[in-house]
Design an enzyme around this catalytic site. Structure first.
Site, PDB file in Angstrom:
ATOM      1  N   THR A 135      -0.261  -8.586  -1.969  1.00 26.10           N
ATOM      2  CA  THR A 135      -1.613  -8.460  -2.541  1.00 26.10           C
ATOM      3  C   THR A 135      -1.837  -6.966  -2.745  1.00 26.10           C
ATOM      4  OG1 THR A 135      -2.246  -8.651  -0.244  1.00 26.10           O
ATOM      5  CG2 THR A 135      -2.895 -10.482  -2.007  1.00 26.10           C
ATOM      6  N   LYS A 174      -2.078   0.077   3.961  1.00 23.42           N
ATOM      7  CA  LYS A 174      -1.398  -1.135   4.282  1.00 23.42           C
ATOM      8  C   LYS A 174      -1.629  -1.329   5.740  1.00 23.42           C
ATOM      9  CE  LYS A 174       1.991  -1.414   0.750  1.00 23.42           C
ATOM     10  NZ  LYS A 174       3.524  -1.343   0.267  1.00 23.42           N
ATOM     11  N   GLY A 175      -2.323  -2.574   6.124  1.00 18.37           N
ATOM     12  CA  GLY A 175      -2.410  -3.133   7.289  1.00 18.37           C
ATOM     13  C   GLY A 175      -3.427  -2.574   7.757  1.00 18.37           C
ATOM     14  N   ASP A 221       2.148 -11.672   9.331  1.00 16.72           N
ATOM     15  CA  ASP A 221       1.007 -10.890   8.576  1.00 16.72           C
ATOM     16  C   ASP A 221       0.942 -11.522   7.399  1.00 16.72           C
ATOM     17  OD1 ASP A 221      -0.433  -8.413   7.849  1.00 16.72           O
ATOM     18  OD2 ASP A 221       1.008  -8.056   6.748  1.00 16.72           O
ATOM     19  N   LEU A 222      -0.231 -11.277   6.391  1.00 14.68           N
ATOM     20  CA  LEU A 222      -0.058 -12.143   5.266  1.00 14.68           C
ATOM     21  C   LEU A 222       0.275 -11.051   3.912  1.00 14.68           C
ATOM     22  CD1 LEU A 222      -1.094 -14.634   3.686  1.00 14.68           C
ATOM     23  CD2 LEU A 222      -3.518 -13.657   3.729  1.00 14.68           C
ATOM     24  N   ASP A 223      -0.623 -10.125   3.699  1.00 13.66           N
ATOM     25  CA  ASP A 223      -0.402  -8.981   2.816  1.00 13.66           C
ATOM     26  C   ASP A 223       0.996  -8.148   2.969  1.00 13.66           C
ATOM     27  OD1 ASP A 223      -2.826  -9.703   1.991  1.00 13.66           O
ATOM     28  OD2 ASP A 223      -3.925  -8.085   2.611  1.00 13.66           O
ATOM     29  N   LYS A 249      -5.546  -3.541  13.693  1.00 17.84           N
ATOM     30  CA  LYS A 249      -4.150  -3.260  14.153  1.00 17.84           C
ATOM     31  C   LYS A 249      -4.124  -1.625  14.150  1.00 17.84           C
ATOM     32  CE  LYS A 249      -2.481  -7.097  11.468  1.00 17.84           C
ATOM     33  NZ  LYS A 249      -1.616  -7.541  10.207  1.00 17.84           N
ATOM     34  N   GLU A 265       5.883  -8.345  10.091  1.00 17.71           N
ATOM     35  CA  GLU A 265       4.796  -7.354   9.767  1.00 17.71           C
ATOM     36  C   GLU A 265       5.539  -6.355   8.705  1.00 17.71           C
ATOM     37  OE1 GLU A 265       0.908  -6.733  10.742  1.00 17.71           O
ATOM     38  OE2 GLU A 265       2.063  -5.639   9.512  1.00 17.71           O
ATOM     39  N   ASP A 266       4.895  -5.871   8.068  1.00 18.55           N
ATOM     40  CA  ASP A 266       5.163  -4.867   6.972  1.00 18.55           C
ATOM     41  C   ASP A 266       4.511  -3.576   7.060  1.00 18.55           C
ATOM     42  OD1 ASP A 266       2.598  -5.628   5.858  1.00 18.55           O
ATOM     43  OD2 ASP A 266       3.243  -4.800   4.216  1.00 18.55           O
ATOM     44  N   ASN A 291     -10.348 -11.724   3.491  1.00 18.03           N
ATOM     45  CA  ASN A 291     -10.076 -12.634   2.555  1.00 18.03           C
ATOM     46  C   ASN A 291      -8.753 -13.637   2.636  1.00 18.03           C
ATOM     47  OD1 ASN A 291     -12.367 -11.645   0.262  1.00 18.03           O
ATOM     48  ND2 ASN A 291     -10.732  -9.889   0.698  1.00 18.03           N
ATOM     49  N   SER A 342      -3.513 -11.709  10.430  1.00 16.58           N
ATOM     50  CA  SER A 342      -3.866 -10.667   9.141  1.00 16.58           C
ATOM     51  C   SER A 342      -4.993 -10.191   9.511  1.00 16.58           C
ATOM     52  CB  SER A 342      -4.067 -11.495   7.689  1.00 16.58           C
ATOM     53  OG  SER A 342      -4.377 -10.555   6.755  1.00 16.58           O
ATOM     54  N   ALA A 343      -5.278  -8.500   9.040  1.00 13.59           N
ATOM     55  CA  ALA A 343      -6.598  -7.907   8.981  1.00 13.59           C
ATOM     56  C   ALA A 343      -7.408  -8.558   7.950  1.00 13.59           C
ATOM     57  CB  ALA A 343      -6.030  -6.516   8.757  1.00 13.59           C
ATOM     58  N   SER A 344      -7.108  -9.149   7.028  1.00  8.50           N
ATOM     59  CA  SER A 344      -7.942  -9.520   5.726  1.00  8.50           C
ATOM     60  C   SER A 344      -9.039 -10.600   6.036  1.00  8.50           C
ATOM     61  CB  SER A 344      -7.023  -9.799   4.528  1.00  8.50           C
ATOM     62  OG  SER A 344      -7.850 -10.050   3.445  1.00  8.50           O
ATOM     63  N   ARG A 361     -10.729  -2.732   6.062  1.00  8.82           N
ATOM     64  CA  ARG A 361     -11.293  -2.418   4.647  1.00  8.82           C
ATOM     65  C   ARG A 361     -12.219  -1.208   5.099  1.00  8.82           C
ATOM     66  NH1 ARG A 361     -15.265  -6.926   2.682  1.00  8.82           N
ATOM     67  NH2 ARG A 361     -13.197  -8.066   3.135  1.00  8.82           N
TER      68      ARG A 361
HETATM   69  P1  B16 Z   1      -9.622  -7.207   3.294  1.00  7.62           P
HETATM   70  P2  B16 Z   1      -2.914  -7.658   6.391  1.00  7.62           P
HETATM   71  C1  B16 Z   1      -4.470  -6.204   5.334  1.00  7.62           C
HETATM   72  O1  B16 Z   1      -3.847  -7.413   5.339  1.00  7.62           O
HETATM   73  C2  B16 Z   1      -4.220  -5.404   4.146  1.00  7.62           C
HETATM   74  O2  B16 Z   1      -2.879  -4.861   4.536  1.00  7.62           O
HETATM   75  C3  B16 Z   1      -4.987  -3.958   3.999  1.00  7.62           C
HETATM   76  O3  B16 Z   1      -4.657  -3.174   2.738  1.00  7.62           O
HETATM   77  C4  B16 Z   1      -6.382  -4.594   3.902  1.00  7.62           C
HETATM   78  O4  B16 Z   1      -7.362  -3.325   3.848  1.00  7.62           O
HETATM   79  C5  B16 Z   1      -6.857  -5.453   4.978  1.00  7.62           C
HETATM   80  O5  B16 Z   1      -5.969  -6.412   5.032  1.00  7.62           O
HETATM   81  C6  B16 Z   1      -8.161  -5.832   4.993  1.00  7.62           C
HETATM   82  O6  B16 Z   1      -8.349  -6.608   3.949  1.00  7.62           O
HETATM   83  O7  B16 Z   1     -10.521  -6.077   2.616  1.00  7.62           O
HETATM   84  O8  B16 Z   1      -9.327  -8.525   2.439  1.00  7.62           O
HETATM   85  O9  B16 Z   1     -10.547  -7.701   4.426  1.00  7.62           O
HETATM   86  O10 B16 Z   1      -1.533  -6.952   5.991  1.00  7.62           O
HETATM   87  O11 B16 Z   1      -3.200  -7.303   7.753  1.00  7.62           O
HETATM   88  O12 B16 Z   1      -2.378  -9.029   6.103  1.00  7.62           O
HETATM   89 MG    MG Z   2       0.557  -6.421   6.058  1.00  9.13          MG
END
Ligand code: B16
Ligand code: MG
Length: 218
Positions: free
Chosen positions: A17, A45-46, A9-11, A145, A169-170, A118, A114-116, A49
């Site tokens: 972040t 977290k996780g 997982d990234l964040d 997730k 994973e956090d 970005n 990662s869900a992000s 958006r």
């Molecule tokens: P974005 P992860 C997740 O990343 C974040 O923990 C979560 O807070 C955020 O809303 C989600 O990514 C979406 O991110 O808005 O940048 O697309 O923990 O899965 O690495």
């Molecule tokens: Mg995370």
């Protein structure tokens, strides 16, 4: 070692972040007159958006239409991108580069899960994109997730059997996603929150190959 790949997982695992997500969501919440605290931020977290936005709206007792929701989410992301565009390699969490280096020496492959959306910008700004053999993120998966899609996609990109992948994973939803994918999971953070994981360590600085081998037998 039976483990063929590690999926991170990234964040919250590789970089912190969460503080930038909080600043951006707080700015939006203030604008909407919603009292959003650091404690509330833990629930995001996780979480994807749009789901994060929906949690904040629920806290404030607001229920705008879909078009307005999209406008809010886009605004938050504009602010968030402003913050992360200034990230540097100094923001990589302790132990991450050292542990991934040890995995590579042992012939274990690595991926981001990662869900992000970005993810590419964060990997680029912190200079760690080349540490990963594959990237599975919010740009290529649609189910958030605890759905296992993001980790199964990572295994598919690596062409590895999910049963021989270990997830780091956090977030509680991420631990559930890893287990549903049929993978072993190392929780990063507090055992109270990540109770389903096969092992919990406070950070990657406390992780090593011996501990990784230990969870293969569980
Ligand atoms: P974005 P992860 C997740 O990343 C974040 O923990 C979560 O807070 C955020 O809303 C989600 O990514 C979406 O991110 O808005 O940048 O697309 O923990 O899965 O690495
Ligand atoms: Mg995370």
């Amino acid at each position: 070692m039976q483990t063929r790949a590690c999926i991170f997982d990234l964040d919250g695992v590789i970089v912190d972040t969460a503080k930038y997500h909080f600043l951006a969501w707080k700015r939006l919440a203030d604008q909407m007159g919603i009292n959003f605290t650091a404690e509330d931020n833990e629930r995001l977290k996780g979480v994807s958006r749009m789901d994060s936005l929906n949690i904040i709206l629920e806290i404030g007792g607001l229920s705008p239409d879909d078009g307005t929701r999209l406008k809010y989410a886009t605004l938050k992301n504009t602010w968030y991108v402003e913050y992360i565009s200034k990230m540097t390699p100094s923001e990589i969490l302790p132990g991450a580069v050292r542990f991934i280096g040890e995995l590579k020496k042992a012939g274990i492959r690595t991926a981001i899960g990662s869900a992000s959306k970005n993810t590419p910008m964060i990997l680029e700004r912190t200079g760690i994109a080349e540490l990963f053999d594959a990237v599975s993120d919010g740009n290529i998966v649609s189910r958030a997730k605890p759905d296992p899609e993001v980790f199964l996609k990572a295994a598919e990109l690596l062409k590895e059997d999910p049963g021989r992948c270990v997830v780091f994973e956090d977030a509680a939803a991420g631990v559930q996603a890893a287990l549903r994918a049929g993978m072993k999971c190392v929780g990063i953070g507090s055992p109270a929150i990540l109770s389903g994981a096969h092992l919990v360590v406070p950070g990657l600085d406390k992780m090593n190959l011996t501990l990784l081998e230990g969870i293969e037998k569980l």
